[in-house]
Design an enzyme around this catalytic site. Sequence first.
Site, PDB file in Angstrom:
ATOM      1  N   ASN A   5       0.853  -1.188   0.000  1.00  0.00           N
ATOM      2  CA  ASN A   5       0.000   0.000   0.000  1.00  0.00           C
ATOM      3  C   ASN A   5       0.891   1.242   0.000  1.00  0.00           C
ATOM      4  O   ASN A   5       1.494   1.571   1.016  1.00  0.00           O
ATOM      5  CB  ASN A   5      -0.895  -0.031   1.256  1.00  0.00           C
ATOM      6  CG  ASN A   5      -1.696   1.244   1.434  1.00  0.00           C
ATOM      7  OD1 ASN A   5      -1.840   2.036   0.497  1.00  0.00           O
ATOM      8  ND2 ASN A   5      -2.230   1.446   2.631  1.00  0.00           N
ATOM      9  N   TRP A   6       0.964   1.889  -1.147  1.00  0.00           N
ATOM     10  CA  TRP A   6       1.857   3.062  -1.260  1.00  0.00           C
ATOM     11  C   TRP A   6       1.272   4.305  -0.584  1.00  0.00           C
ATOM     12  O   TRP A   6       1.948   5.322  -0.470  1.00  0.00           O
ATOM     13  CB  TRP A   6       2.146   3.350  -2.745  1.00  0.00           C
ATOM     14  CG  TRP A   6       3.215   2.474  -3.348  1.00  0.00           C
ATOM     15  CD1 TRP A   6       3.468   1.161  -3.047  1.00  0.00           C
ATOM     16  CD2 TRP A   6       4.171   2.839  -4.350  1.00  0.00           C
ATOM     17  NE1 TRP A   6       4.522   0.697  -3.799  1.00  0.00           N
ATOM     18  CE2 TRP A   6       4.976   1.703  -4.610  1.00  0.00           C
ATOM     19  CE3 TRP A   6       4.428   4.007  -5.055  1.00  0.00           C
ATOM     20  CZ2 TRP A   6       6.018   1.712  -5.538  1.00  0.00           C
ATOM     21  CZ3 TRP A   6       5.465   4.018  -5.983  1.00  0.00           C
ATOM     22  CH2 TRP A   6       6.250   2.884  -6.215  1.00  0.00           C
ATOM     23  N   LYS A   7       0.002   4.244  -0.196  1.00  0.00           N
ATOM     24  CA  LYS A   7      -0.673   5.408   0.403  1.00  0.00           C
ATOM     25  C   LYS A   7      -0.484   6.638  -0.492  1.00  0.00           C
ATOM     26  O   LYS A   7      -0.402   6.501  -1.707  1.00  0.00           O
ATOM     27  CB  LYS A   7      -0.170   5.656   1.822  1.00  0.00           C
ATOM     28  CG  LYS A   7      -0.137   4.394   2.678  1.00  0.00           C
ATOM     29  CD  LYS A   7       0.021   4.714   4.130  1.00  0.00           C
ATOM     30  CE  LYS A   7       0.287   3.442   4.899  1.00  0.00           C
ATOM     31  NZ  LYS A   7       0.082   3.594   6.320  1.00  0.00           N
ATOM     32  N   HIS A  58      -9.521   0.800   4.974  1.00  0.00           N
ATOM     33  CA  HIS A  58      -8.245   1.050   5.665  1.00  0.00           C
ATOM     34  C   HIS A  58      -8.498   2.000   6.834  1.00  0.00           C
ATOM     35  O   HIS A  58      -9.323   2.917   6.731  1.00  0.00           O
ATOM     36  CB  HIS A  58      -7.231   1.652   4.687  1.00  0.00           C
ATOM     37  CG  HIS A  58      -5.837   1.672   5.237  1.00  0.00           C
ATOM     38  ND1 HIS A  58      -5.427   2.605   6.164  1.00  0.00           N
ATOM     39  CD2 HIS A  58      -4.769   0.871   5.007  1.00  0.00           C
ATOM     40  CE1 HIS A  58      -4.162   2.364   6.473  1.00  0.00           C
ATOM     41  NE2 HIS A  58      -3.735   1.317   5.795  1.00  0.00           N
ATOM     42  N   GLU A 111      -6.951   4.430   7.894  1.00  0.00           N
ATOM     43  CA  GLU A 111      -6.761   5.858   7.586  1.00  0.00           C
ATOM     44  C   GLU A 111      -7.997   6.422   6.884  1.00  0.00           C
ATOM     45  O   GLU A 111      -8.326   7.605   7.049  1.00  0.00           O
ATOM     46  CB  GLU A 111      -5.484   6.037   6.742  1.00  0.00           C
ATOM     47  CG  GLU A 111      -4.245   5.831   7.612  1.00  0.00           C
ATOM     48  CD  GLU A 111      -3.003   5.354   6.880  1.00  0.00           C
ATOM     49  OE1 GLU A 111      -2.961   5.419   5.635  1.00  0.00           O
ATOM     50  OE2 GLU A 111      -2.070   4.894   7.566  1.00  0.00           O
ATOM     51  N   GLU A 155      -5.330  -5.249  10.608  1.00  0.00           N
ATOM     52  CA  GLU A 155      -4.331  -4.205  10.791  1.00  0.00           C
ATOM     53  C   GLU A 155      -4.612  -3.461  12.101  1.00  0.00           C
ATOM     54  O   GLU A 155      -5.436  -2.522  12.118  1.00  0.00           O
ATOM     55  CB  GLU A 155      -4.389  -3.200   9.642  1.00  0.00           C
ATOM     56  CG  GLU A 155      -4.095  -3.796   8.285  1.00  0.00           C
ATOM     57  CD  GLU A 155      -3.484  -2.745   7.361  1.00  0.00           C
ATOM     58  OE1 GLU A 155      -2.344  -2.939   6.944  1.00  0.00           O
ATOM     59  OE2 GLU A 155      -4.143  -1.727   7.094  1.00  0.00           O
ATOM     60  N   GLY A 162       2.532   2.064  10.816  1.00  0.00           N
ATOM     61  CA  GLY A 162       3.489   3.158  10.709  1.00  0.00           C
ATOM     62  C   GLY A 162       4.214   3.514  11.995  1.00  0.00           C
ATOM     63  O   GLY A 162       4.869   4.548  12.070  1.00  0.00           O
ATOM     64  N   GLY A 201       2.795  -1.202   4.286  1.00  0.00           N
ATOM     65  CA  GLY A 201       2.766   0.215   3.939  1.00  0.00           C
ATOM     66  C   GLY A 201       4.158   0.723   3.615  1.00  0.00           C
ATOM     67  O   GLY A 201       4.676   0.558   2.517  1.00  0.00           O
ATOM     68  N   GLY A 202       4.819   1.339   4.606  1.00  0.00           N
ATOM     69  CA  GLY A 202       6.100   2.009   4.386  1.00  0.00           C
ATOM     70  C   GLY A 202       7.134   1.163   3.663  1.00  0.00           C
ATOM     71  O   GLY A 202       7.827   1.654   2.758  1.00  0.00           O
TER      72      GLY A 202
END
Length: 253
Positions: free
Chosen positions: A13-15, A99, A101, A169, A175, A236-237
Amino acid sequence: MAKNARKKLIAGNWKMNGLAASAPEFVRVVGAYQGLKDSVDVMVFPPFTLLTSFGTASRGVGVLVGGQDCHAKASGAHTGDVSAEMIADAGGQAVIVGHSERRTDHGETDADVRAKAEAARRAGLVAVICVGETKEQRESGEAKAVVSRQLAGSLPDDAAAPHVVVAYEPVWAIGTGLTPTAEEIAEMHGFIRSEIVGRFGADAGAKMRILYGGSVKPDNAKEILATADVDGALVGGASLKADDFLAIARAAG
Ligand code: PEP
């Protein structure tokens, strides 16, 4: 069921990260996938601006691409939104819905997430449906109740593999560099599978993939991916760097 009946899935997930100049990182993932494809499925979720070019770069290789969210409707007066049909039209095969976020930043409810997952099915996309508790909810002993409620509200009635994937998650692990212990992950994933079995039956429960997400890195991937009922990772990161993402994919093989 046989341990290898659910092929592991590593999803990146590049966000809200990535410009055209970042494409070489993805191209390196695509280039390395040939040597990995027998043991692991790989999906990458870039920002919408890169979806078409990533879809073109991965066509015929087996690395799937997708959107990080979709609207529940196919089209209409919804400024700034993107529909599941548009993701498919742009070359996507999957979409992340729910997600944390999105749930936090955009106030998305379980009913919203379910409608988006239904839209994904309508458009022929795999829906990666995210659930997970906050730090406060875990500390007050509510984690399973929260996840149970999210699963009940977010999964459509026809949820089944391969077009639905669940991602657990824990919000506090995203993060932050923090992760639950392997025992805590196994306990929650086992619980999620029992909830899926309870609602959709033993066969559906045995086939549906449950990903773990939250600070998965090359150095913890092997242990997490070897944990009972963990069928892959939502990353993610660490998905932004091809070397790190490929190291995680290799740890799944
Ligand atoms: C995520 O955003 O889904 C995620 C798991 O992020 P990170 O790996 O950076 O914790």
